[in-house]
Design a protein around this motif. Structure first.
Motif, PDB file in Angstrom:
ATOM      1  N   GLU A  62       0.972  -1.130   0.201  1.00 23.72           N
ATOM      2  CA  GLU A  62       0.045   0.025  -0.057  1.00 23.72           C
ATOM      3  C   GLU A  62       0.968   1.124   0.115  1.00 23.72           C
ATOM      4  N   LEU A  63       0.352   2.131  -0.747  1.00 26.51           N
ATOM      5  CA  LEU A  63       0.964   3.749  -0.625  1.00 26.51           C
ATOM      6  C   LEU A  63      -0.220   4.851  -0.351  1.00 26.51           C
ATOM      7  N   SER A  64       0.213   5.369   0.826  1.00 27.44           N
ATOM      8  CA  SER A  64      -0.933   6.179   1.311  1.00 27.44           C
ATOM      9  C   SER A  64      -0.294   7.525   1.581  1.00 27.44           C
ATOM     10  N   GLN A  65      -1.474   8.642   1.833  1.00 28.90           N
ATOM     11  CA  GLN A  65      -0.882   9.923   2.207  1.00 28.90           C
ATOM     12  C   GLN A  65      -2.122  10.722   2.746  1.00 28.90           C
ATOM     13  N   ARG A  66      -1.731  11.430   4.161  1.00 29.98           N
ATOM     14  CA  ARG A  66      -2.670  12.014   5.038  1.00 29.98           C
ATOM     15  C   ARG A  66      -2.986  13.407   4.168  1.00 29.98           C
ATOM     16  N   VAL A  67      -4.123  13.899   4.071  1.00 27.32           N
ATOM     17  CA  VAL A  67      -4.556  14.956   3.419  1.00 27.32           C
ATOM     18  C   VAL A  67      -5.376  15.824   4.536  1.00 27.32           C
ATOM     19  N   THR A  68      -4.993  16.882   4.723  1.00 28.86           N
ATOM     20  CA  THR A  68      -5.673  17.691   5.766  1.00 28.86           C
ATOM     21  C   THR A  68      -6.407  18.923   5.167  1.00 28.86           C
ATOM     22  N   GLY A  69      -7.086  19.669   5.465  1.00 26.40           N
ATOM     23  CA  GLY A  69      -7.854  20.748   5.125  1.00 26.40           C
ATOM     24  C   GLY A  69      -9.105  20.817   4.132  1.00 26.40           C
ATOM     25  N   LEU A  70      -9.390  19.575   4.162  1.00 34.23           N
ATOM     26  CA  LEU A  70     -10.749  19.483   3.318  1.00 34.23           C
ATOM     27  C   LEU A  70     -11.996  19.982   3.833  1.00 34.23           C
ATOM     28  N   GLN A  71     -12.810  20.239   2.778  1.00 28.87           N
ATOM     29  CA  GLN A  71     -14.196  20.909   3.161  1.00 28.87           C
ATOM     30  C   GLN A  71     -14.880  19.818   3.704  1.00 28.87           C
ATOM     31  N   PRO A  72     -15.925  20.102   4.575  1.00 32.49           N
ATOM     32  CA  PRO A  72     -16.934  19.099   4.933  1.00 32.49           C
ATOM     33  C   PRO A  72     -17.981  18.992   3.764  1.00 32.49           C
ATOM     34  N   ASP A  73     -18.780  17.722   3.905  1.00 35.45           N
ATOM     35  CA  ASP A  73     -19.713  17.473   3.078  1.00 35.45           C
ATOM     36  C   ASP A  73     -19.417  18.031   1.413  1.00 35.45           C
ATOM     37  N   THR A  74     -18.310  17.443   0.989  1.00 35.22           N
ATOM     38  CA  THR A  74     -17.929  17.938  -0.177  1.00 35.22           C
ATOM     39  C   THR A  74     -17.550  16.778  -1.034  1.00 35.22           C
ATOM     40  N   ALA A  75     -17.812  16.800  -2.313  1.00 32.36           N
ATOM     41  CA  ALA A  75     -17.495  15.827  -3.132  1.00 32.36           C
ATOM     42  C   ALA A  75     -15.924  15.910  -3.739  1.00 32.36           C
ATOM     43  N   TYR A  76     -15.131  14.808  -3.719  1.00 29.78           N
ATOM     44  CA  TYR A  76     -13.609  14.808  -3.972  1.00 29.78           C
ATOM     45  C   TYR A  76     -13.582  13.605  -4.992  1.00 29.78           C
ATOM     46  N   GLU A  77     -12.520  14.033  -5.882  1.00 30.00           N
ATOM     47  CA  GLU A  77     -12.301  12.683  -6.801  1.00 30.00           C
ATOM     48  C   GLU A  77     -10.840  12.431  -6.663  1.00 30.00           C
ATOM     49  N   LEU A  78     -10.277  11.096  -6.265  1.00 27.29           N
ATOM     50  CA  LEU A  78      -9.156  10.723  -6.350  1.00 27.29           C
ATOM     51  C   LEU A  78      -8.610   9.801  -7.575  1.00 27.29           C
ATOM     52  N   MET A  79      -7.523  10.394  -8.152  1.00 31.85           N
ATOM     53  CA  MET A  79      -7.314   9.545  -9.486  1.00 31.85           C
ATOM     54  C   MET A  79      -5.774   9.212  -9.358  1.00 31.85           C
ATOM     55  N   GLY A  80      -5.401   8.313 -10.351  1.00 31.56           N
ATOM     56  CA  GLY A  80      -4.088   7.978 -10.768  1.00 31.56           C
ATOM     57  C   GLY A  80      -4.179   6.935 -11.772  1.00 31.56           C
ATOM     58  N   MET A  81      -2.962   6.852 -12.452  1.00 32.89           N
ATOM     59  CA  MET A  81      -2.469   5.983 -13.704  1.00 32.89           C
ATOM     60  C   MET A  81      -1.900   4.607 -13.003  1.00 32.89           C
ATOM     61  N   VAL A  82      -2.694   3.653 -13.583  1.00 32.26           N
ATOM     62  CA  VAL A  82      -2.268   2.264 -13.169  1.00 32.26           C
ATOM     63  C   VAL A  82      -1.772   1.376 -14.249  1.00 32.26           C
ATOM     64  N   ARG A  83      -0.664   0.579 -13.875  1.00 38.22           N
ATOM     65  CA  ARG A  83      -0.422  -0.232 -15.011  1.00 38.22           C
ATOM     66  C   ARG A  83      -0.390  -1.406 -14.514  1.00 38.22           C
ATOM     67  N   ALA A  84      -1.408  -2.329 -14.467  1.00 36.49           N
ATOM     68  CA  ALA A  84      -1.543  -3.640 -13.707  1.00 36.49           C
ATOM     69  C   ALA A  84      -1.421  -4.950 -14.573  1.00 36.49           C
ATOM     70  N   PRO A  85      -0.923  -5.920 -14.366  1.00 36.79           N
ATOM     71  CA  PRO A  85      -0.757  -7.217 -15.221  1.00 36.79           C
ATOM     72  C   PRO A  85      -2.001  -7.888 -14.952  1.00 36.79           C
ATOM     73  N   LYS A  86      -2.285  -8.807 -15.656  1.00 33.21           N
ATOM     74  CA  LYS A  86      -3.500  -9.638 -15.560  1.00 33.21           C
ATOM     75  C   LYS A  86      -3.497 -10.333 -14.100  1.00 33.21           C
ATOM     76  N   GLY A  87      -4.550 -10.465 -13.542  1.00 37.86           N
ATOM     77  CA  GLY A  87      -4.554 -11.219 -12.388  1.00 37.86           C
ATOM     78  C   GLY A  87      -4.334 -10.258 -11.124  1.00 37.86           C
ATOM     79  N   SER A  88      -3.798  -8.971 -11.281  1.00 41.88           N
ATOM     80  CA  SER A  88      -3.776  -8.092 -10.306  1.00 41.88           C
ATOM     81  C   SER A  88      -4.934  -7.443  -9.849  1.00 41.88           C
ATOM     82  N   ARG A  89      -4.949  -7.051  -8.354  1.00 41.68           N
ATOM     83  CA  ARG A  89      -5.995  -6.597  -7.807  1.00 41.68           C
ATOM     84  C   ARG A  89      -5.596  -5.064  -7.179  1.00 41.68           C
TER      85      ARG A  89
END
Length: 156
Positions: A62-89
């Motif tokens: 796992e890779l993780s990052q703590r994020v502070t200062g977000l607005q309450p009751d607000t929609a956010y989108e997390l996105m990233g590029m993934v290169r995954a071989p067959k069978g990976s989850r």
């Protein structure tokens, strides 16, 4: 100083520049930053922009990052590029302060190509501090992650 535009990328070091994990935490097996040494004409396809990517060599990891200062009751989108071989989850996720999680569906099998993975979520009334993550829960290796972003989608 950090930009205060509401729709900016809220994550730090999203392309693992200079091979560093500054701002990120890792756990699990064989998590490291790799350099493709590519230019726009020739590449091993292990990275997207900047020549660096994160590689999960073996699940679970796992890779993780703590994020502070977000607005309450607000929609956010997390996105990233993934290169995954067959069978990976591989999933994108977010953890509330109380430990509950939201996870994306597993990324599509794409190696040797890259695919954009997304997770949209809404913060709760007290969610100004969350953890976002990318997790490789099982499957074959290697999995590559690059060019991550977290962006506000709607104002409160």
């Amino acid at each position: 100083s950090r930009c205060s535009a509401p729709h900016r990328n809220l994550l730090r070091n999203t392309a693992f520049m200079q091979g560093r994990l500054t701002g990120w935490e890792t756990s699990g097996n064989e998590v490291r930053v790799v350099h493709d040494g590519h230019n726009q004409w020739e590449t091993k396809r292990e990275t997207m922009m900047g020549g660096w990517s994160l590689r999960f060599g073996k699940a679970p990891a796992e890779l993780s990052q703590r994020v502070t200062g977000l607005q309450p009751d607000t929609a956010y989108e997390l996105m990233g590029m993934v290169r995954a071989p067959k069978g990976s989850r591989v999933v994108l996720g977010m953890r509330h302060a109380d430990g509950t999680e939201h996870r994306s569906p597993p990324a599509a099998t794409t190696a040797p190509k890259w695919a954009r993975q997304k997770l949209r979520f809404t913060t709760g009334a007290a969610d100004s501090n969350i953890v976002v993550f990318v997790a490789c829960t099982d499957g074959s290796a290697p999995v590559h992650i690059d060019d991550l972003g977290l962006q506000m989608k709607t104002a409160p």
